[in-house]
Design an enzyme around this catalytic site. Structure first.
Site, PDB file in Angstrom:
ATOM      1  N   ARG A 121      91.109  -0.437  83.588  1.00  0.00           N
ATOM      2  CA  ARG A 121      90.138   0.625  83.912  1.00  0.00           C
ATOM      3  C   ARG A 121      89.110   0.768  82.795  1.00  0.00           C
ATOM      4  O   ARG A 121      87.926   0.979  83.037  1.00  0.00           O
ATOM      5  CB  ARG A 121      90.855   1.962  84.140  1.00  0.00           C
ATOM      6  N   ARG A 151     103.267   8.397  79.257  1.00  0.00           N
ATOM      7  CA  ARG A 151     103.631   9.237  80.417  1.00  0.00           C
ATOM      8  C   ARG A 151     104.757   8.625  81.229  1.00  0.00           C
ATOM      9  O   ARG A 151     104.716   7.455  81.584  1.00  0.00           O
ATOM     10  CB  ARG A 151     102.403   9.423  81.319  1.00  0.00           C
ATOM     11  N   ARG A 198      76.465   7.522  84.125  1.00  0.00           N
ATOM     12  CA  ARG A 198      77.484   6.598  83.676  1.00  0.00           C
ATOM     13  C   ARG A 198      77.069   5.151  83.934  1.00  0.00           C
ATOM     14  O   ARG A 198      77.790   4.236  83.554  1.00  0.00           O
ATOM     15  CB  ARG A 198      78.792   6.890  84.405  1.00  0.00           C
ATOM     16  N   LYS A 203      87.042  14.458  74.885  1.00  0.00           N
ATOM     17  CA  LYS A 203      85.709  14.671  75.428  1.00  0.00           C
ATOM     18  C   LYS A 203      85.494  16.094  75.953  1.00  0.00           C
ATOM     19  O   LYS A 203      84.532  16.750  75.588  1.00  0.00           O
ATOM     20  CB  LYS A 203      85.516  13.656  76.549  1.00  0.00           C
ATOM     21  N   ARG A 223     104.682   4.953  85.987  1.00  0.00           N
ATOM     22  CA  ARG A 223     103.903   4.593  87.180  1.00  0.00           C
ATOM     23  C   ARG A 223     102.912   3.494  86.852  1.00  0.00           C
ATOM     24  O   ARG A 223     102.454   3.363  85.729  1.00  0.00           O
ATOM     25  CB  ARG A 223     103.178   5.833  87.703  1.00  0.00           C
TER      26      ARG A 223
HETATM   27  P1  AMP Z   1      85.647  12.520  84.510  1.00  0.00           P
HETATM   28  O1  AMP Z   1      86.405  13.796  84.591  1.00  0.00           O
HETATM   29  O2  AMP Z   1      84.288  12.674  83.898  1.00  0.00           O
HETATM   30  O3  AMP Z   1      86.438  11.426  83.859  1.00  0.00           O
HETATM   31  O4  AMP Z   1      85.383  12.025  86.014  1.00  0.00           O
HETATM   32  C1  AMP Z   1      86.423  11.798  86.922  1.00  0.00           C
HETATM   33  C2  AMP Z   1      86.044  10.744  87.939  1.00  0.00           C
HETATM   34  O5  AMP Z   1      84.882  11.144  88.661  1.00  0.00           O
HETATM   35  C3  AMP Z   1      85.666   9.394  87.335  1.00  0.00           C
HETATM   36  O6  AMP Z   1      86.796   8.598  87.111  1.00  0.00           O
HETATM   37  C4  AMP Z   1      84.757   8.812  88.411  1.00  0.00           C
HETATM   38  O7  AMP Z   1      85.519   8.290  89.486  1.00  0.00           O
HETATM   39  C5  AMP Z   1      84.014  10.019  88.929  1.00  0.00           C
HETATM   40  N1  AMP Z   1      82.751  10.227  88.184  1.00  0.00           N
HETATM   41  C6  AMP Z   1      82.454  11.236  87.310  1.00  0.00           C
HETATM   42  N2  AMP Z   1      81.181  11.122  86.865  1.00  0.00           N
HETATM   43  C7  AMP Z   1      80.667  10.015  87.461  1.00  0.00           C
HETATM   44  C8  AMP Z   1      79.420   9.354  87.395  1.00  0.00           C
HETATM   45  N3  AMP Z   1      78.402   9.794  86.606  1.00  0.00           N
HETATM   46  N4  AMP Z   1      79.251   8.240  88.149  1.00  0.00           N
HETATM   47  C9  AMP Z   1      80.226   7.769  88.937  1.00  0.00           C
HETATM   48  N5  AMP Z   1      81.434   8.336  89.037  1.00  0.00           N
HETATM   49  C10 AMP Z   1      81.672   9.460  88.315  1.00  0.00           C
END
Ligand code: AMP
Length: 438
Positions: A387, A343, A309, A235, A376
């Site tokens: 998840r 991992r 999201r 991504k 882990r």
């Molecule tokens: P990412 O790097 O995009 O995977 O984001 C890391 C973490 O940030 C995710 O696992 C969520 O806990 C939080 N996060 C990022 N974007 C959002 C969003 N739009 N809504 C809620 N939590 C978010």
């Protein structure tokens, strides 16, 4: 290794390069480091690092939340600016007995709640602070090391053994690839603080300033293929290629949150709890954060990455902005699970390996100590699957929302290199490309 001078007479921190850091969980075991340096405070402020000013000192937090208490005094040039390293104790008397009578330290000062000990008047002191409860080491795996004449180590170990204290690693010689061999004994104090006594002679060679340090670190980072590992996650790289080829401003909700966490802002501290638990940050917080970032962009074209999201986030965004396109990059769950479950971690040091991208030299064993690696909880297939299901439950309704508006386009695949050319072709029908598609 980072310090204000040679390790012979300075306290030095060892930072382990480790991309598992976002999963560390802080305990209450390490209470901070006290440093004399007005200069540190000035530098931190100049660089917009959050600083909490108190009367005669300021408090800074490192990424991950470790505290640095910076005294408002000029930074000394003739001695170590590091004054104290503070560890928590659940029972001060017991801790002092251990460090004084068994480890041979001198007590320099003591109150009901804390004691300062050391091996030498002029060096940084180990301060034990009674926290009136249990010491929790969580998952951060700190360890404090002292160098001592190599010949003394077996005696230290024997004394601990006779007093029925914990010996985590009995006296051994450790080979460090390409460097000196060192003798160590690793102990734990009554609160489980790990203590490493290192033979002075080998350690002095090992810790000599390495003029090629930076170069070697860069080489090691290249060799461990972490860039590739992140790239294969997909991504991130797709977004950065879109931004590169179509001249958009990039806004990643994950990056914005991580920067808030690093700066220890209120939003960051709240968000961190959810992020660590693998949960979504509440909609209200996200909407506020992203709307304020978006309004700062004004008229530029942008790419929003990782936001919205959930359906409520999408509805809130819809009130402010009309989107042109929505792209969904879809990697099969099994591929994601395969990648994460490779991992393996060396718990005492936090070193992380990957069976495919960064394998240990001997399968299942840490390269430096030869100790066993473990998987882990977070990296186990079951936990990753859980998840993913949680995310799917939230993003499902979101996709429907954009499908109904005729904005959604899905791209399936397992690698960025395979997905991106299709994304590029699709986007070109809307915006002219400056370059790409690789
Ligand atoms: P990412 O790097 O995009 O995977 O984001 C890391 C973490 O940030 C995710 O696992 C969520 O806990 C939080 N996060 C990022 N974007 C959002 C969003 N739009 N809504 C809620 N939590 C978010």
């Amino acid at each position: 290794m980072i310090g204000y001078g040679a390790e012979d007479n300075h306290f030095v921190c060892e930072l382990t390069y480790n991309y598992g850091i976002s999963q560390y969980e802080m305990g209450n075991d390490f209470l901070g480091m006290h440093i004399d340096s007005q200069e540190v405070v000035e530098r931190a402020k100049k660089n917009d690092w959050p600083v909490k000013d108190e009367e005669d000192h300021s408090i800074l937090e490192a990424p991950g939340g470790y505290k640095f208490i910076i005294n408002h005094k000029p930074q000394p040039t003739d001695k170590d600016p590091v004054q104290q390293v503070v560890l928590a104790s659940s029972n001060l008397e017991k801790s002092v007995t251990y460090w004084k009578d068994l480890a041979g330290m001198t007590v320099y000062s003591k109150t009901d709640k804390s004691a300062a000990l050391g091996y030498c008047e002029t060096q940084a002191k180990l301060v034990l602070q009674d926290i009136g409860g249990e010491v929790n080491h969580a998952k951060a795996f700190g360890r404090i090391a002292f160098s001592a004449p190599g010949d003394d180590l077996p005696g230290i170990e024997q004394k601990m053994k006779e007093a029925n204290q914990t010996i985590l690693t009995p006296y051994i010689s450790l080979d460090t690839p390409g460097k000196a061999t060192v003798q160590v004994v690793i102990l734990a104090d009554p609160d489980g603080h790990e203590i490493c006594f290192v033979g002075d002679e080998g350690f002095r060679q090992l810790s000599a300033v390495d003029p090629k340090g930076d170069e070697l670190l860069n080489e090691a980072m290249e060799k461990d293929k972490s860039d590739e590992w992140f790239a294969k996650k997909g991504k991130g790289t797709i977004s950065s290629r879109i931004v590169r080829d179509f001249g958009l401003k990039h806004m990643s909700s994950g990056d914005i949150l991580r920067s808030q966490v690093l700066k220890r802002t209120d939003v960051g501290q709240e968000a961190e709890k959810y992020m660590k638990a693998g949960k979504l940050v509440p909609d209200e917080t996200m909407v506020k954060l992203i709307s304020s970032e978006l309004s700062a962009l004004k008229t530029s074209n942008w790419l929003l990455d990782g936001f919205p999201r959930t359906r409520p986030q999408a509805e809130a965004l819809d009130q402010h902005e009309k989107l042109d396109l929505v792209l969904s990059l879809e990697v099969p769950d099994e591929v994601i699970i395969e990648r994460i479950k490779g991992r393996w971690t060396h718990l005492p040091s936090g070193r992380i390996y990957h069976t495919e991208f960064n394998p240990p030299r001997v399968p299942g064993k840490d390269d430096v100590t030869g100790e066993p690696l473990v998987q882990r909880e977070d990296d186990k297939a079951e936990s990753v699957r859980h998840r993913l299901e949680y995310y799917a439950a939230n993003t499902g309704p979101l996709k429907k929302f954009y499908e109904e508006q005729g904005l959604l386009e899905c791209f399936h695949g397992t690698m960025s290199n395979e997905i991106y050319p299709r994304v590029h072709k699709y986007l070109q029908t809307y915006i002219p490309a400056h370059g790409g598609p690789f």
